[in-house]
Write an enzyme that holds these catalytic residues in place. Structure first.
Site, PDB file in Angstrom:
ATOM      1  N   ARG A 161       0.817  -1.219   0.000  1.00 26.47           N
ATOM      2  CA  ARG A 161       0.000   0.000   0.000  1.00 26.47           C
ATOM      3  C   ARG A 161       0.846   1.263   0.000  1.00 26.47           C
ATOM      4  O   ARG A 161       0.500   2.259  -0.643  1.00 26.47           O
ATOM      5  CB  ARG A 161      -0.931  -0.025   1.214  1.00 26.47           C
ATOM      6  CG  ARG A 161      -2.013  -1.093   1.150  1.00 26.47           C
ATOM      7  CD  ARG A 161      -2.801  -1.144   2.439  1.00 26.47           C
ATOM      8  NE  ARG A 161      -1.991  -1.623   3.557  1.00 26.47           N
ATOM      9  CZ  ARG A 161      -1.874  -2.903   3.910  1.00 26.47           C
ATOM     10  NH1 ARG A 161      -2.527  -3.828   3.237  1.00 26.47           N
ATOM     11  NH2 ARG A 161      -1.138  -3.271   4.939  1.00 26.47           N
ATOM     12  N   ILE A 162       1.960   1.251   0.738  1.00 31.18           N
ATOM     13  CA  ILE A 162       2.799   2.442   0.829  1.00 31.18           C
ATOM     14  C   ILE A 162       3.772   2.515  -0.340  1.00 31.18           C
ATOM     15  O   ILE A 162       3.874   3.539  -1.030  1.00 31.18           O
ATOM     16  CB  ILE A 162       3.556   2.465   2.172  1.00 31.18           C
ATOM     17  CG1 ILE A 162       2.562   2.564   3.327  1.00 31.18           C
ATOM     18  CG2 ILE A 162       4.542   3.633   2.209  1.00 31.18           C
ATOM     19  CD1 ILE A 162       3.181   2.355   4.695  1.00 31.18           C
ATOM     20  N   ASP A 209       9.628  -6.541  -5.146  1.00 30.01           N
ATOM     21  CA  ASP A 209       8.747  -7.187  -4.176  1.00 30.01           C
ATOM     22  C   ASP A 209       8.475  -8.598  -4.654  1.00 30.01           C
ATOM     23  O   ASP A 209       7.781  -8.795  -5.663  1.00 30.01           O
ATOM     24  CB  ASP A 209       7.425  -6.413  -4.025  1.00 30.01           C
ATOM     25  CG  ASP A 209       6.627  -6.865  -2.804  1.00 30.01           C
ATOM     26  OD1 ASP A 209       6.585  -8.084  -2.551  1.00 30.01           O
ATOM     27  OD2 ASP A 209       6.057  -6.006  -2.114  1.00 30.01           O
ATOM     28  N   CYS A 216      11.160   4.514   6.303  1.00 31.14           N
ATOM     29  CA  CYS A 216       9.941   4.892   7.021  1.00 31.14           C
ATOM     30  C   CYS A 216       9.105   3.658   7.318  1.00 31.14           C
ATOM     31  O   CYS A 216       7.893   3.753   7.506  1.00 31.14           O
ATOM     32  CB  CYS A 216       9.110   5.884   6.190  1.00 31.14           C
ATOM     33  SG  CYS A 216       9.815   7.532   6.075  1.00 31.14           S
ATOM     34  N   ALA A 217       9.741   2.491   7.350  1.00 33.30           N
ATOM     35  CA  ALA A 217       9.008   1.236   7.517  1.00 33.30           C
ATOM     36  C   ALA A 217       9.125   0.713   8.946  1.00 33.30           C
ATOM     37  O   ALA A 217       8.238   0.925   9.774  1.00 33.30           O
ATOM     38  CB  ALA A 217       9.513   0.208   6.511  1.00 33.30           C
ATOM     39  N   ARG A 218      10.228   0.021   9.219  1.00 35.26           N
ATOM     40  CA  ARG A 218      10.466  -0.550  10.545  1.00 35.26           C
ATOM     41  C   ARG A 218      11.966  -0.488  10.837  1.00 35.26           C
ATOM     42  O   ARG A 218      12.804  -0.669   9.963  1.00 35.26           O
ATOM     43  CB  ARG A 218       9.988  -2.008  10.606  1.00 35.26           C
ATOM     44  CG  ARG A 218       8.474  -2.154  10.787  1.00 35.26           C
ATOM     45  CD  ARG A 218       8.039  -1.697  12.162  1.00 35.26           C
ATOM     46  NE  ARG A 218       6.622  -1.895  12.419  1.00 35.26           N
ATOM     47  CZ  ARG A 218       5.678  -1.006  12.174  1.00 35.26           C
ATOM     48  NH1 ARG A 218       5.996   0.151  11.616  1.00 35.26           N
ATOM     49  NH2 ARG A 218       4.413  -1.258  12.478  1.00 35.26           N
ATOM     50  N   ASP A 275      12.681   7.375  10.015  1.00 41.59           N
ATOM     51  CA  ASP A 275      11.516   7.576  10.887  1.00 41.59           C
ATOM     52  C   ASP A 275      11.423   6.494  11.948  1.00 41.59           C
ATOM     53  O   ASP A 275      10.632   6.616  12.880  1.00 41.59           O
ATOM     54  CB  ASP A 275      10.234   7.588  10.046  1.00 41.59           C
ATOM     55  CG  ASP A 275       8.987   7.895  10.879  1.00 41.59           C
ATOM     56  OD1 ASP A 275       8.972   8.956  11.535  1.00 41.59           O
ATOM     57  OD2 ASP A 275       8.051   7.075  10.885  1.00 41.59           O
ATOM     58  N   GLU A 302      13.154   1.983  20.202  1.00 42.76           N
ATOM     59  CA  GLU A 302      12.422   3.249  20.225  1.00 42.76           C
ATOM     60  C   GLU A 302      11.896   3.533  21.632  1.00 42.76           C
ATOM     61  O   GLU A 302      11.303   2.647  22.253  1.00 42.76           O
ATOM     62  CB  GLU A 302      11.269   3.209  19.221  1.00 42.76           C
ATOM     63  CG  GLU A 302      11.775   3.067  17.791  1.00 42.76           C
ATOM     64  CD  GLU A 302      10.655   3.067  16.751  1.00 42.76           C
ATOM     65  OE1 GLU A 302       9.474   2.939  17.134  1.00 42.76           O
ATOM     66  OE2 GLU A 302      10.969   3.209  15.564  1.00 42.76           O
ATOM     67  N   HIS A 325       9.171   8.212  14.563  1.00 44.39           N
ATOM     68  CA  HIS A 325       8.182   7.199  14.172  1.00 44.39           C
ATOM     69  C   HIS A 325       6.800   7.857  14.047  1.00 44.39           C
ATOM     70  O   HIS A 325       5.802   7.372  14.596  1.00 44.39           O
ATOM     71  CB  HIS A 325       8.130   6.045  15.163  1.00 44.39           C
ATOM     72  CG  HIS A 325       7.586   4.783  14.558  1.00 44.39           C
ATOM     73  ND1 HIS A 325       7.926   3.536  14.993  1.00 44.39           N
ATOM     74  CD2 HIS A 325       6.706   4.583  13.535  1.00 44.39           C
ATOM     75  CE1 HIS A 325       7.290   2.615  14.290  1.00 44.39           C
ATOM     76  NE2 HIS A 325       6.530   3.229  13.393  1.00 44.39           N
TER      77      HIS A 325
END
Length: 330
Positions: A155-156, A175, A235-237, A261, A266, A285
């Protein structure tokens, strides 16, 4: 007299649009819990049918203490904090909110790429300090004509492809779970092995879940294989891009800049090496925490709970589909 209404725990604050859906149901009673410690949640869990969760950890103990839990609904798409196996073992659906943050994170990714390319972190302080004459000591670049590799085209990632196209970038897409024709339809050139094309890549962004397959997928070797002066965005994990390797690549000058991010731990420790590198831009995040994203997430989080009670939950939002198969079989 015991109530036959469904009990829902809302862990943390949800956007009012989501809360309004709960308030509109006479067959549901809910409680907002601010203290999300396991000890407190165990006290409130008994008799709970649905849990709406943002950042709390949902452990096996909490799931089993509920006794009649039907659904845990995540406020977003990540579910690292939920014991998935315990949900499955107890017949509990784990639902996510996939339409919540995709536009927001895609925009954050482009923000990082643009801010890094245009040297915002360097130029802004020059203006504030009055060092106008030093503006040509730093060289900004254009994204136009550069090659971007998007790793993960869900989706992203698929939205990042479209946004990068608008800046006239050449976009490569990797992917293993998306067919090449579908990748082409997004506007990206499909690649079978992301490592094989790194030498052609000016910018890299990852959009994958964190698991055994993806952990450390961008390490020292992958960073070294990128074109000199490449940009890297995560910006994922945390953990998808090796933090120590990224710092080393930044300090060597091979990687010109990075946008981050997410972190391995964290919040990051006060002495985290990223803090010493002005060419690493960071956000807490928060990529998926825009006003619009929080509204979408709250609404779908509650919708998933109510749909579970109504028997209309969309299977596409359920992480542990084995629970659905077991229900159908019975």
């Amino acid at each position: 007299m015991a109530s036959n209404r469904k009990k829902v725990l809302v862990l943390g604050t949800l956007h009012p649009d989501g809360m309004a859906l709960l308030e509109g149901r006479d067959d549901v009673e809910f409680e907002v819990i601010e203290d999300i410690s396991e000890e407190n949640l165990l006290r409130h869990a008994p008799g709970t049918h649905g849990i709406a969760v943002r950042v709390a950890r949902i452990t096996r103990s909490i799931i089993e203490a509920a006794g009649c839990l039907e659904v845990v609904s995540r406020h977003g798409v990540g579910y690292d904090s939920v014991d998935v196996a315990a949900c499955t073992d107890n017949g509990v659906r784990l639902a996510i909110a996939p339409r919540s943050n995709a536009p927001s994170v895609a925009e954050q990714t482009m923000m990082f790429l643009l801010a890094l390319a245009k040297q915002v972190a360097v130029y802004d302080p020059l203006v504030r300090r009055g060092d106008w004459d030093k503006r040509f000591r730093t060289q900004a670049i254009d994204l136009d004509g550069r090659t971007l590799l998007v790793v993960g085209l869900g989706r992203i990632g698929s939205r990042v492809v479209r946004r990068a196209q608008a800046f006239d970038m050449r976009v490569l897409g990797y992917d293993p779970y998306v067919a090449p024709d579908a990748i082409r339809a997004m506007g990206a050139e499909p690649v079978a092995d992301y490592r094989a094309v790194l030498g052609d890549v000016d910018a890299l962004t990852v959009h994958c879940p964190r698991n055994d397959e993806t952990l450390g997928m961008i390490g020292a070797a992958e960073l070294a294989a990128l074109r000199p002066g490449a940009l890297v965005v995560n910006c994922a994990r945390g953990g998808l891009v090796d933090e120590a390797a990224l710092v080393a690549a930044i300090r060597s000058g091979h990687i010109a800049g990075a946008g981050v991010d997410v972190f391995d731990v964290e919040p990051p420790a006060a002495d985290h090496p990223f803090f010493q590198e002005p060419r690493i831009l960071m956000t807490p995040h928060s990529a998926g925490a825009s006003l619009e994203s929080l509204k979408r997430a709250a609404v779908q989080t509650v919708e998933n709970i109510l749909a579970t009670f109504d028997g209309t939950l969309d299977p596409a939002v359920v992480v542990n589909k084995a629970v659905l198969q077991r229900t159908e079989a019975s």
